[in-house]
Scaffold this motif. Structure first.
Motif, mmCIF file in Angstrom:
data_model
loop_
_atom_site.group_PDB
_atom_site.id
_atom_site.type_symbol
_atom_site.label_atom_id
_atom_site.label_comp_id
_atom_site.label_asym_id
_atom_site.label_seq_id
_atom_site.Cartn_x
_atom_site.Cartn_y
_atom_site.Cartn_z
ATOM 1 N N SER A 149 86.201 72.524 74.301
ATOM 2 C CA SER A 149 85.612 71.961 75.513
ATOM 3 C C SER A 149 84.209 71.414 75.235
ATOM 4 O O SER A 149 83.858 70.320 75.689
ATOM 5 C CB SER A 149 85.559 73.027 76.605
ATOM 6 O OG SER A 149 84.899 72.545 77.738
ATOM 7 N N TRP A 150 83.401 72.172 74.469
ATOM 8 C CA TRP A 150 82.047 71.709 74.138
ATOM 9 C C TRP A 150 82.107 70.464 73.255
ATOM 10 O O TRP A 150 81.380 69.499 73.470
ATOM 11 C CB TRP A 150 81.243 72.825 73.478
ATOM 12 C CG TRP A 150 79.850 72.406 73.151
ATOM 13 C CD1 TRP A 150 79.307 72.269 71.903
ATOM 14 C CD2 TRP A 150 78.804 72.044 74.067
ATOM 15 N NE1 TRP A 150 78.004 71.858 71.990
ATOM 16 C CE2 TRP A 150 77.666 71.708 73.309
ATOM 17 C CE3 TRP A 150 78.730 71.967 75.447
ATOM 18 C CZ2 TRP A 150 76.469 71.298 73.894
ATOM 19 C CZ3 TRP A 150 77.534 71.572 76.028
ATOM 20 C CH2 TRP A 150 76.427 71.238 75.255
ATOM 21 N N ALA A 151 82.990 70.470 72.257
ATOM 22 C CA ALA A 151 83.122 69.304 71.370
ATOM 23 C C ALA A 151 83.552 68.067 72.161
ATOM 24 O O ALA A 151 82.989 66.979 71.969
ATOM 25 C CB ALA A 151 84.118 69.604 70.250
ATOM 26 N N ASP A 152 84.516 68.217 73.046
ATOM 27 C CA ASP A 152 84.985 67.080 73.852
ATOM 28 C C ASP A 152 83.870 66.544 74.743
ATOM 29 O O ASP A 152 83.685 65.325 74.861
ATOM 30 C CB ASP A 152 86.181 67.485 74.713
ATOM 31 C CG ASP A 152 87.436 67.763 73.897
ATOM 32 O OD1 ASP A 152 87.486 67.384 72.703
ATOM 33 O OD2 ASP A 152 88.377 68.369 74.464
ATOM 34 N N LEU A 153 83.117 67.439 75.367
ATOM 35 C CA LEU A 153 82.010 67.040 76.237
ATOM 36 C C LEU A 153 80.939 66.282 75.454
ATOM 37 O O LEU A 153 80.462 65.230 75.868
ATOM 38 C CB LEU A 153 81.413 68.287 76.898
ATOM 39 C CG LEU A 153 80.309 68.077 77.916
ATOM 40 C CD1 LEU A 153 80.823 67.306 79.121
ATOM 41 C CD2 LEU A 153 79.754 69.423 78.343
ATOM 42 N N LEU A 158 78.115 61.346 73.504
ATOM 43 C CA LEU A 158 77.653 60.560 72.366
ATOM 44 C C LEU A 158 78.216 59.140 72.426
ATOM 45 O O LEU A 158 77.508 58.169 72.177
ATOM 46 C CB LEU A 158 78.031 61.239 71.047
ATOM 47 C CG LEU A 158 77.245 62.513 70.723
ATOM 48 C CD1 LEU A 158 77.918 63.285 69.606
ATOM 49 C CD2 LEU A 158 75.805 62.182 70.368
ATOM 50 N N GLU A 159 79.486 59.031 72.785
ATOM 51 C CA GLU A 159 80.114 57.706 72.900
ATOM 52 C C GLU A 159 79.467 56.902 74.027
ATOM 53 O O GLU A 159 79.168 55.724 73.866
ATOM 54 C CB GLU A 159 81.605 57.885 73.165
ATOM 55 C CG GLU A 159 82.381 56.589 73.164
ATOM 56 C CD GLU A 159 83.870 56.825 73.332
ATOM 57 O OE1 GLU A 159 84.449 56.214 74.264
ATOM 58 O OE2 GLU A 159 84.433 57.619 72.563
ATOM 59 N N ARG A 160 79.231 57.548 75.164
ATOM 60 C CA ARG A 160 78.631 56.880 76.323
ATOM 61 C C ARG A 160 77.246 56.330 75.994
ATOM 62 O O ARG A 160 76.844 55.300 76.516
ATOM 63 C CB ARG A 160 78.525 57.883 77.474
ATOM 64 C CG ARG A 160 78.136 57.290 78.805
ATOM 65 C CD ARG A 160 78.207 58.316 79.939
ATOM 66 N NE ARG A 160 79.173 59.355 79.668
ATOM 67 C CZ ARG A 160 78.941 60.666 79.863
ATOM 68 N NH1 ARG A 160 77.824 61.084 80.353
ATOM 69 N NH2 ARG A 160 79.867 61.555 79.585
#
Length: 185
Positions: A149-153, A158-160
């Motif tokens: 969950s932390w990695a996905d968030l 980072l992408e945004r």
């Protein structure tokens, strides 16, 4: 905060690198629990065993590519998604770890946060009389779920903000097939 059970006082007010601290409550929780002393006294009173596990501590690394304001938003979103939405209280503290001028002991910038997740659910009546029946919080599956969950968030943030080549994984280096020693997060 004074631990009413042991009498020990926890005072971290002199820490200069704590740039954010907060008590994050489930939506139905009494507002009085925003006071850390009231919260911890009630948590102690809810326990019947002297060796009861009060909570889990989760340490999370914060990417230096993002700023402190965004770190706070990420911490709050992570806590809401994984814990407060399920009735658990989170006490959060964020450390920027920026070295002071002339400080030779802290050479690197290692921003991170500590989350204390109380194991006993909280609702409008206070702490529930029983803990989670499934004990899921004690499982490896829970740990993997929280890490993912932390990695996905982080990856979405980072992408945004334009870091398209920067990815975070919840898996170990070995699991990813990367043959190198881990660095400081």
């Amino acid at each position: 905060i004074k631990d009413s059970y042991t009498g020990k006082v926890y005072d971290y007010s002199r820490r200069e690198d704590v740039s954010y601290r907060d008590v994050l409550l489930p939506s139905a929780a009494p507002v009085s629990f925003l006071n850390p002393q009231v919260l911890m006294d009630a948590a102690n009173q809810a326990e019947r065993r002297s060796d009861a596990r009060m909570g889990r501590v989760i340490d999370i690394a914060l990417p230096r590519e993002l700023d402190a304001e965004l770190w706070v938003k990420l911490i709050r979103e992570y806590a809401q998604t994984n814990f407060t939405s399920n009735g658990h209280v989170v006490v959060a503290a964020m450390h920027t770890c920026e070295p002071k001028p002339g400080d030779k002991t802290r050479t690197g910038n290692n921003p991170h946060a500590h989350l204390l997740v109380l194991t006993r659910p909280l609702d409008e009546r206070g702490f529930q009389p029983t803990k989670c029946k499934s004990r899921w919080m004690n499982s490896v599956d829970a740990l993997i779920s929280w890490r993912k969950s932390w990695a996905d968030l982080l990856n979405r943030a980072l992408e945004r903000y334009g870091y398209l080549d920067r990815r975070v994984s919840h898996e170990s280096l070995a699991s990813q097939g990367i043959d190198r020693a881990p660095t400081i997060h």
